[in-house]
Structure formats: C-alpha cells, structure tokens
Design a protein around this motif. Structure first.
Motif, mmCIF file in Angstrom:
data_model
loop_
_atom_site.group_PDB
_atom_site.id
_atom_site.type_symbol
_atom_site.label_atom_id
_atom_site.label_comp_id
_atom_site.label_asym_id
_atom_site.label_seq_id
_atom_site.Cartn_x
_atom_site.Cartn_y
_atom_site.Cartn_z
ATOM 1 N N UNK A 155 -10.165 -10.415 -9.857
ATOM 2 C CA UNK A 155 -11.042 -9.285 -10.175
ATOM 3 C C UNK A 155 -11.221 -8.336 -8.990
ATOM 4 N N UNK A 156 -10.378 -8.491 -7.985
ATOM 5 C CA UNK A 156 -10.557 -7.721 -6.755
ATOM 6 C C UNK A 156 -9.441 -6.683 -6.628
ATOM 7 N N UNK A 157 -9.764 -5.384 -6.594
ATOM 8 C CA UNK A 157 -8.732 -4.377 -6.309
ATOM 9 C C UNK A 157 -8.181 -4.566 -4.895
ATOM 10 N N UNK A 158 -6.869 -4.506 -4.772
ATOM 11 C CA UNK A 158 -6.228 -4.647 -3.461
ATOM 12 C C UNK A 158 -5.262 -3.477 -3.292
ATOM 13 N N UNK A 159 -5.513 -2.639 -2.290
ATOM 14 C CA UNK A 159 -4.732 -1.428 -2.082
ATOM 15 C C UNK A 159 -4.157 -1.387 -0.683
ATOM 16 N N UNK A 160 -2.845 -1.191 -0.587
ATOM 17 C CA UNK A 160 -2.217 -0.833 0.676
ATOM 18 C C UNK A 160 -2.312 0.678 0.813
ATOM 19 N N UNK A 161 -2.801 1.153 1.948
ATOM 20 C CA UNK A 161 -3.007 2.591 2.154
ATOM 21 C C UNK A 161 -2.234 3.025 3.394
ATOM 22 N N UNK A 162 -1.537 4.161 3.275
ATOM 23 C CA UNK A 162 -0.795 4.671 4.423
ATOM 24 C C UNK A 162 -0.452 6.132 4.171
ATOM 25 N N UNK A 163 -0.153 6.844 5.245
ATOM 26 C CA UNK A 163 0.259 8.234 5.151
ATOM 27 C C UNK A 163 1.765 8.363 5.105
ATOM 28 N N UNK A 164 2.230 9.456 4.505
ATOM 29 C CA UNK A 164 3.668 9.715 4.375
ATOM 30 C C UNK A 164 3.906 11.201 4.596
ATOM 31 N N UNK A 165 4.900 11.523 5.422
ATOM 32 C CA UNK A 165 5.203 12.916 5.717
ATOM 33 C C UNK A 165 6.627 13.258 5.294
ATOM 34 N N UNK A 166 6.800 14.487 4.810
ATOM 35 C CA UNK A 166 8.119 14.999 4.498
ATOM 36 C C UNK A 166 8.255 16.378 5.128
ATOM 37 N N UNK A 167 9.476 16.874 5.165
ATOM 38 C CA UNK A 167 9.739 18.160 5.804
ATOM 39 C C UNK A 167 8.992 19.288 5.097
ATOM 40 N N UNK A 168 8.534 20.231 5.875
ATOM 41 C CA UNK A 168 7.782 21.360 5.326
ATOM 42 C C UNK A 168 8.665 22.219 4.421
ATOM 43 N N UNK A 169 8.027 22.955 3.536
ATOM 44 C CA UNK A 169 8.744 23.948 2.736
ATOM 45 C C UNK A 169 9.136 25.124 3.620
#
Length: 232
Positions: free
Chosen positions: A31-45
């Motif tokens: 009954x426990x939400x488990x989330x991996x959290x991280x940032x992701x970057x891609x090349x600018x427009x």
C-alpha cells in the motif's frame, strides 16, 4: 515505460495497476507508493531563448518512475528557455502539489540520488507524514553512530547487509544501511527515514531499482529518438 492504459489519479500517487506489480514480493510495500525521482536533460531547441550570458541551456525536466508499475511521468521543469536552476529546489518547491490528493495513511517512499540530500528537510517530511526517503550517503558526511538496529540476518532479503544503524548527522538523526554487494564485493552506504521495521536489504534493493529511471531515459534517447527539445 509510459503505461498509458493504466488510469492514474491526479497527483504523484500509485497508478491503478492493470498489470504486474514489480514489488509484489514485498508485502510491506503493498500500500506504499514508491517513486524513483531524477532529472533528465536534452539538447535545447534551435529557437529556444538564451540566458543572460547569451547562452543556450539544455532543457531539463524532473521525472518520477513508479517502481510498482514502471509508469514514468514528468513532474516539473527545472531548466530551459534561458532559465537555469538546480533540480533540487524545484523539486522541493513543487513535489507536495503532486501528492496533494494522495491518502495520508500511505506516505510515499521517494528514492533519489545524493543530489537530493537534505537530512533535516527529509526528517521533517517524515515527522509531518509527508514522505520518506532513501538515498546514498556522501563521502564527506561523517555521522555519529548511536547504535545498531535489530534485523534478521537469516532473511535472504538481507543478504549483503553489513550493518543497520541509528546515526546522527550535524542536523538530523536517521538510519543507515551499510551493504556489500554479494556479487561484486562493492560497498554501498544508504541513509533513510523509512520505518526501522523495514528490512535493510529492501532499502538497498529499492535504491538499486532507482537505476530503472536511467534506463527509461536511455529509451527516450535511443528508441524514441528524443534527443532534442525540437526534433524527431
């Protein structure tokens, strides 16, 4: 990765599972939400605005990966179009909006890399029943060890656990898991605000499962060809 067939209620919470629960072997997480959290970057427009130094910035978003279902969802934008920010303060400012509709009897476990370390902040989130955290200890953190936490050394889930300890840092008291990978012999040190009843081997496993979010980003890049903020 994008489990579009799984209906999801608003906020950062568990999807209604239409398929397999990858954590079903661990009843304490049912009954426990488990989330991996991280940032992701891609090349600018190519047409993106520049910052004050007239430089383009990569486009960066923070994502959460549900370790129960594999559902990946964007959470907040932290950089791009001339705006430069670190992902941690953006996460800290916004994440409670994502969990606003989540039942309070089930605090989510958020699994993050050491860039998200703020021991006092995470301890307060646990005290106020907002969230629990699992991350890795940084090398320059020198805790004081108060004493051991009892755990079942015969439980196969705890294989590789060297020590489970109460520790104090300069601004917070947490628990620490010292772990030696049985396959490689590599040493790891994890810190957490999860309940002491949670098996320490499971704390280590959840951190290792955080790597799934990195594999999802690899799929973005190489399968979905999502390498630029404006492209194929």
């Amino acid at each position: 990765i994008f489990a579009g067939h799984m209906p999801v209620e608003p906020g950062l919470r568990e999807p209604v599972l239409a398929g397999r629960d990858w954590l079903e072997s661990f009843p304490e997480l049912r009954e426990v939400p488990v989330w991996a959290v991280d940032g992701h970057q891609i090349e600018h427009a190519c047409h993106a605005p520049r910052d004050r130094k007239d430089e383009h910035l990569a486009s960066g978003l923070t994502y959460g990966l549900c370790l129960h279902s594999g559902l990946l969802r964007p959470l907040a934008r932290f950089q791009g179009d001339g705006v430069r920010q670190h992902e941690w303060p953006v996460f800290k400012k916004n994440w409670q909006h994502w969990t606003a509709d989540e039942p309070r009897e089930c605090m989510p476990i958020i699994v993050v890399d050491p860039a998200y370390i703020d021991n006092q902040y995470w301890l307060l989130q646990k005290i106020h029943r907002q969230a629990m955290v699992i991350t890795r200890e940084k090398e320059n953190m020198k805790p004081f060890v108060y004493g051991p936490v009892a755990f079942d050394q015969n439980d196969p889930v705890n294989r590789g656990v060297v020590a489970y300890e109460y520790v104090g840092y300069s601004n917070a008291a947490l628990r620490r898991v010292r772990y030696k990978d049985p396959a490689t012999g590599e040493d790891f040190v994890f810190i957490t605000t999860c309940p002491e009843q949670m098996r320490p081997g499971l704390i280590a496993l959840l951190y290792f499962l955080r790597w799934k979010i990195e594999k999802a980003y690899d799929v973005f890049k190489n399968k979905f060809r999502g390498r630029k903020a404006w492209g194929v």
